[in-house]
Design a protein around this motif. Structure first.
Motif: not given
Length: 185
Positions: A41-46
């Motif tokens: 639904s959202s967020g940050n990926v590394l």
């Protein structure tokens, strides 16, 4: 190779010719994301070893807000730039051309946490335990974060690394995919 699902689903991705990188196959990539969601639904990926950028692009395609792609190889970074341009969403991608351990140190100053962490290092340069420990100790891990590690099938990662608890390990040919969940204190 292509984006498997989501907003960019079906779009073709370029890879670096030769054996400099080892792209994750579409089948394994689809399985990885099916084990973790398959959508966000959202967020940050590394993505600490971005290669072609395929995994991070897949994550943004499936709902992550932004991706940080780390790759030390100049030629691979050129392919990542082309693949990111294909998305027409360049602002969602932050490219860092440097070794993974240096990137971890630089990310500490960015006041960011990651909901999804991807580690698919060159098998000979694997430091997954060290890198997950560094991410945890640096406060770069969001509550309820998920880690996806791709390794040689003969590599058995521990059940626990810091607050990361192994959820699942699955073999795909010569590769193993290990999923960890962050257990907040």
């Amino acid at each position: 190779m292509r984006v498997v699902a989501g907003e960019f689903g079906g779009r073709k991705l370029k890879t670096l010719p030769g054996k400099t990188t080892r792209p994750t196959t579409d089948k394994v990539k689809g399985a990885m994301f099916n084990m973790t969601g398959p959508y966000f639904s959202s967020g940050n990926v590394l993505d600490l070893f971005a290669g072609s950028g395929s995994l991070a692009i897949e994550a943004v395609s499936r709902g992550m807000d932004q991706a940080f792609l780390v790759e030390k190889n100049f030629r691979a970074m050129a392919i990542i730039k082309e693949n990111v341009a294909m998305t027409k969403e360049e602002a969602s991608f932050h490219l860092m051309q440097m070794p993974a351990n240096k990137a971890i140190q630089q990310l500490i100053d960015k006041d960011i946490t990651f909901d999804l962490i991807l580690l698919d290092p060159p098998y000979a340069e694997q430091e997954i335990i060290k890198q997950l420990t560094a991410l945890a100790q640096a406060g770069l891990v969001a509550p309820e974060a998920i880690v996806i590690c791709e390794t040689d099938k003969d590599i058995e990662l521990p059940e626990r690394i810091e607050q990361f608890i192994q959820r699942k390990r699955q073999l795909y040919g010569l590769s193993a995919v290990t999923i960890y969940d962050w257990e907040a204190e």
